[in-house]
Design an enzyme around this catalytic site. Structure first.
Site, PDB file in Angstrom:
ATOM      1  N   ASP A   4       0.807  -1.216   0.000  1.00 47.23           N
ATOM      2  CA  ASP A   4       0.000   0.000   0.000  1.00 47.23           C
ATOM      3  C   ASP A   4       0.840   1.266   0.000  1.00 47.23           C
ATOM      4  O   ASP A   4       0.296   2.359  -0.207  1.00 47.23           O
ATOM      5  CB  ASP A   4      -0.953   0.012   1.196  1.00 47.23           C
ATOM      6  N   ASP A  29     -13.525  37.370 -33.285  1.00 48.00           N
ATOM      7  CA  ASP A  29     -13.118  35.973 -33.158  1.00 48.00           C
ATOM      8  C   ASP A  29     -14.018  35.172 -32.230  1.00 48.00           C
ATOM      9  O   ASP A  29     -14.084  33.958 -32.314  1.00 48.00           O
ATOM     10  CB  ASP A  29     -11.690  35.883 -32.601  1.00 48.00           C
ATOM     11  N   GLY A  34      -6.017  23.960 -32.528  1.00 48.18           N
ATOM     12  CA  GLY A  34      -6.437  23.012 -33.542  1.00 48.18           C
ATOM     13  C   GLY A  34      -6.564  23.641 -34.905  1.00 48.18           C
ATOM     14  O   GLY A  34      -6.465  22.978 -35.928  1.00 48.18           O
ATOM     15  N   LEU A  35      -6.784  24.955 -34.908  1.00 51.30           N
ATOM     16  CA  LEU A  35      -6.904  25.637 -36.193  1.00 51.30           C
ATOM     17  C   LEU A  35      -5.648  25.448 -37.023  1.00 51.30           C
ATOM     18  O   LEU A  35      -5.694  25.259 -38.224  1.00 51.30           O
ATOM     19  CB  LEU A  35      -7.119  27.130 -35.965  1.00 51.30           C
TER      20      LEU A  35
HETATM   21  S1  SF4 Z   1      -7.480  -3.127  -2.030  1.00 52.25           S
HETATM   22 FE1  SF4 Z   1      -7.046  -1.557  -0.486  1.00 52.25          FE
HETATM   23  S2  SF4 Z   1      -5.776  -2.578   1.006  1.00 52.25           S
HETATM   24 FE2  SF4 Z   1      -5.745  -3.863  -0.802  1.00 52.25          FE
HETATM   25  S3  SF4 Z   1      -3.976  -3.177  -1.941  1.00 52.25           S
HETATM   26 FE3  SF4 Z   1      -5.681  -1.987  -2.733  1.00 52.25          FE
HETATM   27  S4  SF4 Z   1      -5.686  -0.143  -1.497  1.00 52.25           S
HETATM   28 FE4  SF4 Z   1      -4.411  -1.581  -0.419  1.00 52.25          FE
END
Ligand code: SF4
Length: 522
Positions: free
Chosen positions: A36, A274, A409-410
């Site tokens: 995480d 314009d 874009g013009l």
């Molecule tokens: S589901 Fe939640 S806890 Fe599991 S890896 Fe993804 S963010 Fe982390």
């Protein structure tokens, strides 16, 4: 929960990180599996922050699950306090850790740390990032802000700016400047730029300015109840909304609204010939509800675009979004599935998309220009220069960023128009790099030969009817279509296809294209 490649919002603990990261003196202890820590990258890489978020992860592994993960959490909290010496701590669990049910709040309380420890209950499987940020800010405010005597001069708090928000840093500066012109100073801007000690003195402001309802509304409501502070409801994005905001502040404070529009350059554009080029451009608007509703108002009432579709990914704001969409005669698209958004854009074929970083990708795939108006954002949405969205300077920035994809874009359209030209063909270098220019041979410049035409169709006979009954464009008609300036090409294509469909024509030739043109010109 649904597995997907892209999401508009992360899990709620990322929202809590957005609050912790933009504050000082606060530390977040997060019970979370190994892996995480990827979330740090969102801040250091996307927002180009020069320091890691103030988060300590317990980073438990699969083998820890059979053992004592609760003690892992306690050790992490104790170590974090000893190392970072924060003024306050927030504690919580990520999605997977929530399932272990270790109760980070109770565990941290048992440590009896000499600072406020604020537990976060973030239901990872029902709610998302914006909710996580809103709830975290609310819990911090609830724990630390108390009623207290007001400052002598009129002051306010600015609520809702967080890390990873769309131009939040510059919006706070711009709104602070606008309020300063009215003689109002800012008591505390939070969570961005504040520390727990600042939160504790929020009660002394006379009122609150709510910049981003998605991440500050629950705290604003709480402060209204607990400290008797009213809060502003108008988000000052766009010229009209900025005027309304200043009048709202005037009504709350009794001070006269100082509306200084001298830096506003949009009126000059509106007066120029314009500007007619923008009138009636079909736009599709998607993002968080606050930015979308503001953008739709600017598009329809300040620039003269036609809003052909709008919607938001945050379901919490579905109701106001539906009401706003109704006012433009469209039905709101409320979804957090980018594939649904892509399908809607493909169906509507707008000339401009105002969206998030996700719609920017969608726009690239569909060949439709896009300007970003809302998070989720990407690294390029954190420019080094000052570029707010709010206030009159924000209106200038918005004007530039929305108009450039169309105006730039013009030039592309001129290149497209001239791409058969001997000087400007696709293989030639940029025209200002004369030395690189490669003129085409006379044979190449000549009309495409039979052989080339055959090559276009892969050497096969062109089908008269596609098996699906779909309408097909003949190569010569397609070539002709490409000569039409890009900003009307989408419309020309749609009109021609409709003309063909109404007449049961399944092959569009150059003749069909010109017959349709004549038909719609009548
Ligand atoms: S589901 Fe939640 S806890 Fe599991 S890896 Fe993804 S963010 Fe982390």
């Amino acid at each position: 929960m649904k597995l997907t490649l892209w999401t508009y919002e992360g899990p709620p603990h990322v929202g809590a990180m957005r609050v912790a990261t933009c504050m000082t003196g606060l530390h977040y202890v997060l019970h979370a599996p190994q892996g995480d820590t990827y979330a740090d990258l969102l801040f250091t890489m996307i927002e180009r922050r020069n320091h890691r978020p103030p988060v300590t992860y317990t980073t438990f592994q699969a083998r820890d699950l059979g053992g004592d993960t609760a003690n892992l959490f306690k050790d992490a909290a104790r170590d974090a306090y000893a190392r970072f010496k924060p003024q306050a701590m927030i504690v919580g669990a990520s999605c997977t850790a929530e399932l272990i049910q270790d109760d980070p709040g109770g565990l941290a309380e048992a440590l009896e740390l000499p600072i406020p420890v604020i537990p976060l209950e973030l239901p990872s499987y029902q709610r998302k990032e914006n909710f996580g940020a809103d709830e975290t800010f609310f819990q911090i405010v609830k724990a630390l802000a108390k009623p207290m005597p007001r400052t002598e001069a009129i002051t306010c708090n600015i609520l809702g700016a967080t890390a990873l928000g769309f131009r939040h840093r510059d919006d706070v500066t711009e709104v602070t400047r606008l309020l300063g012109l009215m003689g109002i100073s800012v008591n505390v801007a939070a969570p961005m730029g504040s520390c727990p000690a600042d939160i504790a003195r929020m009660g002394q402001a006379h009122f609150n300015v709510l910049l981003y309802p998605e991440t500050g509304e629950t705290a604003a409501r709480h402060l209204e109840r607990a400290c008797g502070q009213p809060y502003t409801k108008v988000v000052p994005i766009g010229v009209g909304a900025t005027r309304d905001f200043l009048h709202e502040v005037s009504a709350l404070t009794g001070l006269s609204a100082k509306v200084d529009e001298s830096a506003l350059r949009a009126p000059w554009w509106s007066a120029s010939v314009d500007s007619t080029y923008l009138t009636g451009k079909r736009v599709f608007v998607f993002g968080d509800a606050t930015h979308v509703m503001a953008a739709a108002r600017i598009a329809a009432t300040e620039i003269g675009f036609e809003v052909v579709g709008m919607g938001c990914f945050n379901r919490e704001y579905a109701r106001p979004m539906r009401a706003a969409a109704k006012a433009y005669g469209v039905e709101a698209l409320i979804t957090d599935d980018y594939l649904e958004v892509e399908a809607e854009i493909a169906r509507l074929q707008p000339e401009l998309i105002l969206g998030t970083q996700m719609e920017r990708h969608i726009g690239k795939r569909l060949g439709i220009p896009c300007a970003v108006i809302s998070s989720p954002v990407h690294v390029q949405d954190f420019p080094a220069r000052y570029s707010p969205q709010m206030g009159f300077e924000g209106a200038n920035v918005i004007f530039d960023t929305w108009i450039h994809p169309l105006v730039m874009g013009l030039e592309e359209h001129l290149l497209t128009m001239f791409r058969e030209d001997f000087e400007f063909h696709d293989e030639a270098g940029p025209s200002h790099h004369g030395a690189k220019a490669m003129a085409r041979t006379e044979e190449e410049v000549a009309e495409p030969s039979e052989a080339v035409a055959a090559e276009d169709t892969g050497g096969h006979a062109i089908p008269v009817v596609t098996p699906s009954g779909e309408i097909v464009w003949m190569p010569d008609a397609e070539r002709e279509l490409k000569k039409i300036p890009f900003f009307v090409r989408g419309k020309a294509k749609r009109n021609t296809e409709k003309y063909a469909a109404d007449r049961g024509v399944v092959q569009i030739t150059v003749d069909t294209l010109y017959e349709a043109k004549a038909h719609y010109a009548r």
